[in-house]
Design a protein around this motif. Sequence first.
Motif, PDB file in Angstrom:
ATOM      1  N   ALA A 172       0.845  -1.143   0.036  1.00 20.45           N
ATOM      2  CA  ALA A 172      -0.125   0.066  -0.116  1.00 20.45           C
ATOM      3  C   ALA A 172       0.809   1.123   0.011  1.00 20.45           C
ATOM      4  CB  ALA A 172      -1.014  -0.129   1.281  1.00 20.45           C
ATOM      5  N   GLY A 173       2.221   1.223   0.034  1.00 18.31           N
ATOM      6  CA  GLY A 173       3.057   2.289   0.093  1.00 18.31           C
ATOM      7  C   GLY A 173       3.152   3.040   1.371  1.00 18.31           C
ATOM      8  N   ALA A 174       2.792   2.094   2.316  1.00 18.58           N
ATOM      9  CA  ALA A 174       3.043   2.611   3.881  1.00 18.58           C
ATOM     10  C   ALA A 174       4.230   1.993   4.358  1.00 18.58           C
ATOM     11  CB  ALA A 174       1.714   2.398   4.724  1.00 18.58           C
ATOM     12  N   ALA A 175       4.914   1.115   3.632  1.00 18.77           N
ATOM     13  CA  ALA A 175       6.284   0.618   4.319  1.00 18.77           C
ATOM     14  C   ALA A 175       7.145   0.552   3.173  1.00 18.77           C
ATOM     15  CB  ALA A 175       6.019  -0.707   4.927  1.00 18.77           C
ATOM     16  N   TYR A 176       8.533   0.527   3.508  1.00 22.23           N
ATOM     17  CA  TYR A 176       9.672   0.455   2.473  1.00 22.23           C
ATOM     18  C   TYR A 176      10.379  -0.197   2.965  1.00 22.23           C
ATOM     19  CZ  TYR A 176      11.487   3.986   5.595  1.00 22.23           C
ATOM     20  OH  TYR A 176      11.928   4.792   6.795  1.00 22.23           O
ATOM     21  N   GLU A 177      11.480  -0.541   2.016  1.00 15.76           N
ATOM     22  CA  GLU A 177      12.693  -1.801   2.301  1.00 15.76           C
ATOM     23  C   GLU A 177      14.062  -0.653   2.463  1.00 15.76           C
ATOM     24  OE1 GLU A 177      13.135  -5.117  -0.061  1.00 15.76           O
ATOM     25  OE2 GLU A 177      11.037  -5.694   0.221  1.00 15.76           O
ATOM     26  N   LEU A 178      14.690  -1.249   3.302  1.00 12.39           N
ATOM     27  CA  LEU A 178      16.104  -0.564   3.387  1.00 12.39           C
ATOM     28  C   LEU A 178      17.001  -1.907   3.730  1.00 12.39           C
ATOM     29  CD1 LEU A 178      17.765   1.879   3.817  1.00 12.39           C
ATOM     30  CD2 LEU A 178      16.932   2.121   6.062  1.00 12.39           C
ATOM     31  N   ASP A 179      17.917  -1.934   2.661  1.00  9.31           N
ATOM     32  CA  ASP A 179      18.878  -3.117   3.162  1.00  9.31           C
ATOM     33  C   ASP A 179      18.211  -4.300   3.639  1.00  9.31           C
ATOM     34  OD1 ASP A 179      20.879  -1.237   2.543  1.00  9.31           O
ATOM     35  OD2 ASP A 179      21.110  -0.475   4.546  1.00  9.31           O
ATOM     36  N   GLY A 180      17.244  -4.776   3.294  1.00  6.98           N
ATOM     37  CA  GLY A 180      16.377  -6.113   3.399  1.00  6.98           C
ATOM     38  C   GLY A 180      15.435  -6.001   4.417  1.00  6.98           C
ATOM     39  N   ASP A 181      15.669  -5.038   5.302  1.00  7.92           N
ATOM     40  CA  ASP A 181      14.775  -4.772   6.374  1.00  7.92           C
ATOM     41  C   ASP A 181      13.398  -3.805   5.803  1.00  7.92           C
ATOM     42  OD1 ASP A 181      16.405  -5.863   7.886  1.00  7.92           O
ATOM     43  OD2 ASP A 181      17.521  -3.912   8.576  1.00  7.92           O
ATOM     44  N   VAL A 182      12.472  -3.950   6.657  1.00  8.24           N
ATOM     45  CA  VAL A 182      11.219  -3.220   6.226  1.00  8.24           C
ATOM     46  C   VAL A 182      10.735  -2.371   7.213  1.00  8.24           C
ATOM     47  CG1 VAL A 182       8.755  -3.618   5.266  1.00  8.24           C
ATOM     48  CG2 VAL A 182      10.445  -5.358   4.709  1.00  8.24           C
ATOM     49  N   TYR A 183      10.607  -1.009   6.932  1.00 10.75           N
ATOM     50  CA  TYR A 183      10.114   0.205   7.869  1.00 10.75           C
ATOM     51  C   TYR A 183       8.819   0.547   7.525  1.00 10.75           C
ATOM     52  CZ  TYR A 183      14.789   0.425   9.993  1.00 10.75           C
ATOM     53  OH  TYR A 183      15.777   0.125  10.685  1.00 10.75           O
ATOM     54  N   PHE A 184       8.077   0.806   8.707  1.00  7.35           N
ATOM     55  CA  PHE A 184       6.860   1.572   8.535  1.00  7.35           C
ATOM     56  C   PHE A 184       7.042   3.126   8.316  1.00  7.35           C
ATOM     57  CE2 PHE A 184       3.305   3.827  10.581  1.00  7.35           C
ATOM     58  CZ  PHE A 184       2.234   3.474   9.993  1.00  7.35           C
ATOM     59  N   SER A 185       6.335   3.683   7.428  1.00 11.94           N
ATOM     60  CA  SER A 185       6.452   5.205   7.303  1.00 11.94           C
ATOM     61  C   SER A 185       5.302   5.773   8.138  1.00 11.94           C
ATOM     62  CB  SER A 185       5.949   5.558   5.736  1.00 11.94           C
ATOM     63  OG  SER A 185       6.102   6.999   5.640  1.00 11.94           O
ATOM     64  N   VAL A 186       5.768   6.622   9.237  1.00  9.08           N
ATOM     65  CA  VAL A 186       4.935   7.296  10.377  1.00  9.08           C
ATOM     66  C   VAL A 186       3.975   8.176   9.454  1.00  9.08           C
ATOM     67  CG1 VAL A 186       6.246   6.584  12.175  1.00  9.08           C
ATOM     68  CG2 VAL A 186       6.746   8.798  10.867  1.00  9.08           C
ATOM     69  N   GLU A 187       4.578   8.743   8.533  1.00 12.34           N
ATOM     70  CA  GLU A 187       3.829   9.826   7.528  1.00 12.34           C
ATOM     71  C   GLU A 187       2.734   9.258   6.830  1.00 12.34           C
ATOM     72  OE1 GLU A 187       6.701  11.911   5.397  1.00 12.34           O
ATOM     73  OE2 GLU A 187       7.993  12.644   7.089  1.00 12.34           O
ATOM     74  N   SER A 188       2.546   7.926   6.756  1.00 12.24           N
ATOM     75  CA  SER A 188       1.233   7.400   6.254  1.00 12.24           C
ATOM     76  C   SER A 188       0.032   7.350   6.727  1.00 12.24           C
ATOM     77  CB  SER A 188       1.781   5.757   5.695  1.00 12.24           C
ATOM     78  OG  SER A 188       1.952   5.175   6.737  1.00 12.24           O
ATOM     79  N   ASP A 189       0.088   7.749   8.183  1.00 12.23           N
ATOM     80  CA  ASP A 189      -1.227   7.834   9.089  1.00 12.23           C
ATOM     81  C   ASP A 189      -1.174   9.280   9.647  1.00 12.23           C
ATOM     82  OD1 ASP A 189      -3.213   7.342  11.008  1.00 12.23           O
ATOM     83  OD2 ASP A 189      -1.530   7.007  12.539  1.00 12.23           O
ATOM     84  N   PRO A 190      -2.266   9.606   9.353  1.00  9.38           N
ATOM     85  CA  PRO A 190      -2.549  11.322   9.551  1.00  9.38           C
ATOM     86  C   PRO A 190      -2.743  11.422  11.119  1.00  9.38           C
ATOM     87  CG  PRO A 190      -4.406  10.349   8.331  1.00  9.38           C
ATOM     88  CD  PRO A 190      -3.361   9.232   8.341  1.00  9.38           C
ATOM     89  N   HIS A 191      -3.044  10.328  11.874  1.00  6.64           N
ATOM     90  CA  HIS A 191      -3.162  10.179  13.268  1.00  6.64           C
ATOM     91  C   HIS A 191      -1.937  10.225  14.136  1.00  6.64           C
ATOM     92  CE1 HIS A 191      -7.671  10.573  12.603  1.00  6.64           C
ATOM     93  NE2 HIS A 191      -7.569   9.611  11.895  1.00  6.64           N
ATOM     94  N   PHE A 192      -0.945   9.970  13.401  1.00  6.86           N
ATOM     95  CA  PHE A 192       0.267   9.682  13.965  1.00  6.86           C
ATOM     96  C   PHE A 192       0.821  10.803  15.172  1.00  6.86           C
ATOM     97  CE2 PHE A 192       4.985   9.870  14.596  1.00  6.86           C
ATOM     98  CZ  PHE A 192       5.463   8.763  15.121  1.00  6.86           C
ATOM     99  N   GLY A 193       0.886  10.509  16.349  1.00  5.21           N
ATOM    100  CA  GLY A 193       1.342  11.504  17.349  1.00  5.21           C
ATOM    101  C   GLY A 193       0.122  11.475  18.343  1.00  5.21           C
TER     102      GLY A 193
END
Length: 409
Positions: free
Chosen positions: A146-167
């Motif tokens: 869905a584009g809310a996560a991305y790979e970095l050197d094989g690891d997968v990270y969640f993008s906090v900016e994908s949630d308008p309610h983050f924080g």
Amino acid sequence: MHAWPASEVPALPGKGRDLRIHDTATGGRITLDPGPVARIYVCGITPYDATHMGHAATYNAFDLVQRVWLDTKRQVHYVQNVTDVDDPLLERAVRDGEDWTELAERETTLFREDMTALRMLPPKHYIGAVEAIPGIVPLVERLRDAGAAYELDGDVYFSVESDPHFGEVSGLDAEAMRLLSAERGGDPERPGKKNPLDPMLWMAAREGEPSWDGGTLGRGRPGWHIECVAIALDHLGMSFDVQGGGSDLAFPHHEMGASHAQVLTGEHPFARAYVHAGMVALGGEKMSKSKGNLVFVSALRRDDVDPAAIRLSLLAHHYRSDWEWTDQVLADAVERLARWRAAVSRPDGHSAEALVEEVREALADDLDAPAALAAVDRWAARQNAEGGTDEGAPGVVSRTVDALLGVAL
């Protein structure tokens, strides 16, 4: 994974009150109004050193939540996890030259024994991170696709900016979040991340560490936050009544978990209330596995301390307060237990109808256990000084203390 046996909760006359509780997300008290089945998720232990008094204080707080709900004649659907694979567990196993699975199993068994001794009501579902992996992998794949996560050197990270309610859970600013992320298992300084706060969803396999088949993610193991999300969504669904844990979980754990779930489902909020227990200190510092300044429930039990006294030592402090464990705290609890037991051992006594309602009102008021204890103290003092003529009163008090405070007299 199995939990521990449940102690019987006596039924009391009448009906309890709806719980008014402090919600971290709003910063104020809200009245919880669950349906016929109240839903609660409490974050469990990482089993490499269990169970210290900080753990016990946290689980005592949410045991009270269950007891208040049961007294309103509701059913309770309680879920708790066990983070039985994580960096601290693996590091401890390496340090001690022990197989990590054996360490996790031993400490989880000890935790169950401690919870049983303290009369903590068990979860309906007690789920380990390892057994949850088959349900975690598809969630990470969905976030990535869905584009809310991305790979970095094989690891997968969640993008906090994908949630308008983050924080919204912790209410912290970016700098405070960054500092806490570094302290509490995050990696805000890692190069290549889109946002320093982005948490790991899937860690690619490392040499010498356990890993599992992650489908299109490759071999690896899950991040901390997505573990609880997968378990909660599977067993409770969205917008369950209470997400609970220690105050150190508000950020990043509960903040990140809420964002994961909200992006996955498109719904908000993950939980209706975020409830956090205070920290317990020893020698002026928060009890911490990393610092080693711990008082263990099992050690107290080995020293023949009555578990009811341990529980009373916890109840003497409001669940949201930070407090310090001392020998005097335990001595006061032992003395209180003796007074209460002497009072209910009489064949008759003063009427207890008012006491039942006092305890109910205290607990409904943001789990004010110290006020509940003070009410029982007053009844016991009068009972021990004067006695009474109500033959049923001592039994009513015993059942009230058992049902609402979890203390067996």
